[in-house]
Design a protein around this motif. Sequence first.
Motif, PDB file in Angstrom:
ATOM      1  N   LYS A 154       0.814  -7.075 -78.348  1.00  0.00           N
ATOM      2  CA  LYS A 154      -0.508  -7.678 -78.428  1.00  0.00           C
ATOM      3  C   LYS A 154      -0.977  -7.853 -79.866  1.00  0.00           C
ATOM      4  CE  LYS A 154      -2.534  -4.612 -75.894  1.00  0.00           C
ATOM      5  NZ  LYS A 154      -1.413  -3.688 -75.692  1.00  0.00           N
ATOM      6  N   LEU A 210       0.071 -10.202 -67.954  1.00  0.00           N
ATOM      7  CA  LEU A 210       0.050 -11.052 -69.142  1.00  0.00           C
ATOM      8  C   LEU A 210      -1.373 -11.437 -69.528  1.00  0.00           C
ATOM      9  CD1 LEU A 210       3.081 -13.341 -68.209  1.00  0.00           C
ATOM     10  CD2 LEU A 210       3.015 -11.689 -70.086  1.00  0.00           C
ATOM     11  N   ASN A 236       6.061  -9.834 -74.815  1.00  0.00           N
ATOM     12  CA  ASN A 236       4.909  -9.126 -74.274  1.00  0.00           C
ATOM     13  C   ASN A 236       5.375  -7.911 -73.484  1.00  0.00           C
ATOM     14  OD1 ASN A 236       2.785 -10.989 -75.115  1.00  0.00           O
ATOM     15  ND2 ASN A 236       3.717 -12.422 -73.680  1.00  0.00           N
ATOM     16  N   GLU A 257      -3.169  -8.334 -71.097  1.00  0.00           N
ATOM     17  CA  GLU A 257      -2.728  -8.170 -72.476  1.00  0.00           C
ATOM     18  C   GLU A 257      -3.329  -9.251 -73.378  1.00  0.00           C
ATOM     19  OE1 GLU A 257       0.393  -6.148 -73.921  1.00  0.00           O
ATOM     20  OE2 GLU A 257      -0.866  -4.867 -72.679  1.00  0.00           O
ATOM     21  N   GLN A 258      -3.432 -10.465 -72.835  1.00  0.00           N
ATOM     22  CA  GLN A 258      -3.912 -11.603 -73.625  1.00  0.00           C
ATOM     23  C   GLN A 258      -5.350 -11.408 -74.087  1.00  0.00           C
ATOM     24  OE1 GLN A 258      -1.483 -14.370 -73.716  1.00  0.00           O
ATOM     25  NE2 GLN A 258      -2.597 -14.800 -75.580  1.00  0.00           N
ATOM     26  N   LYS A 301      -5.022  -9.176 -77.164  1.00  0.00           N
ATOM     27  CA  LYS A 301      -4.258  -9.893 -78.185  1.00  0.00           C
ATOM     28  C   LYS A 301      -5.130 -10.942 -78.864  1.00  0.00           C
ATOM     29  CE  LYS A 301      -0.122 -11.350 -77.142  1.00  0.00           C
ATOM     30  NZ  LYS A 301       1.026 -12.139 -76.636  1.00  0.00           N
TER      31      LYS A 301
END
Length: 452
Positions: free
Chosen positions: A370, A93, A336, A96-97, A100
Amino acid sequence: MSNLPTEPEFEQAVHEIASTIEPFLESHPEYRRAFEIVQIPERIIQFRVTWERDDGTVAVNRGFRVQFNSALGPYKGGLRLHPTVNLSVLKFLGFEQIFKNALTGLSMGGGKGGSDFDPKGKSDAEIRRFCYAFMLELSRHIGADTDVPAGDIGTGGREIGFLFGAYKRYQNEFAGILTGKGEDWGGSFIRPEATGYGLIYYVTEMLRDLDNTDWVGKRVIISGSGNVAQYAALKVIELGGKVLTFSDSTGSLVATDGEGFTPADIAAIADIKLRRQPLTAFQHSGQFEWHEGKRPWTLVEKADVALPSATQNEVNAEEAKALIAAGVRYVAEGSNMGCEQEAIDIFEESRKGRESLHETEGVCYYAPGKAANCGGVAVSGLEMGQNSQRLKWSHTEVDARLKDIMVTAYTNCRETGKTYVKDSAVPSLVAGANIAGFVKVARAMREQGDWW
């Protein structure tokens, strides 16, 4: 690429990005070193959380904060409270953040955190005691200019309130150290709606740009029944579409009358979820059918749009094929990493070799989470800006800014995909999102001396 068999979710996230940024790396090989470096978090904090149950016994949970990358700003990402939380999930996570947050255009780095604590079945008093115990350690590592967590699965307005109150007591300061706060004490308008609304704004651009159409009459399959699913559904209905499904961990609810869910139905589902009850508690007059233990992707014969909005890996290869067979032309992730890699490969294969955007048979456009669900963190970033200025923008202003961010994110993904992936007249939005996000972060890291 790292080789950590005990971290399957993180490995999947790394592979998904690695497989799509290769066209960029081939023309800019110096960035391969940056990709190796960006996979390693700047800092991982793991700690013990002990708290008291209502019966006086002591419980213990694991707490985490993965401060992954601060090249673009303070670490930013949610706190997940769920029994499945572990370092693999949080690293996936947080990774990916990073990208994003880069796609929002706002000054935010990437991070994620949480605990294997399960709020379900706990009293308000137990949740408050857990939040105070959790924040006792977390408060040492966050700050308005350092790391600004937000909500996530299991962490709603109630939990954010308890966490903020704990921080204020421990640090003796009123600061914007969390987003998703109450509107009367530093929160922003539209924060609960932001991910769902932003998802629909992103897909609106897909509809307009790729097919010159809109939501009127579109049949939409939605998974999940939490905030993202609810507000995405309400916006779809507002724009003229029909929502055919909701789901939760126990099964799926499918409309059988062709008209789908109404805003009143969604309000009833929201109340059920607020009381932490399963979808089976939803009362209706027979116009919906319950499918125990099933996800919605194979339950609708004809649809136009699919919005995975529950959790990671909720669409597999067979379900991807079923969606295409049902006529679904747009898949966009409200969750996600909502699709397994094999499902993404099927969606991407459907667009390859097309000589025109107007070829419709069997083509399914795919937008990764994302990009498509970055509206939530975008409004969190807007909340940070309002906190810094001690201002509160109107509902209309925040909504307009959110829409502009999502339109810009779509354009960035589309144009980047067209530039680097030339296998079709149909742009690869997943490659565009991954390359655009990675390049922005990698350039900042290079300019700051993290690689050269």
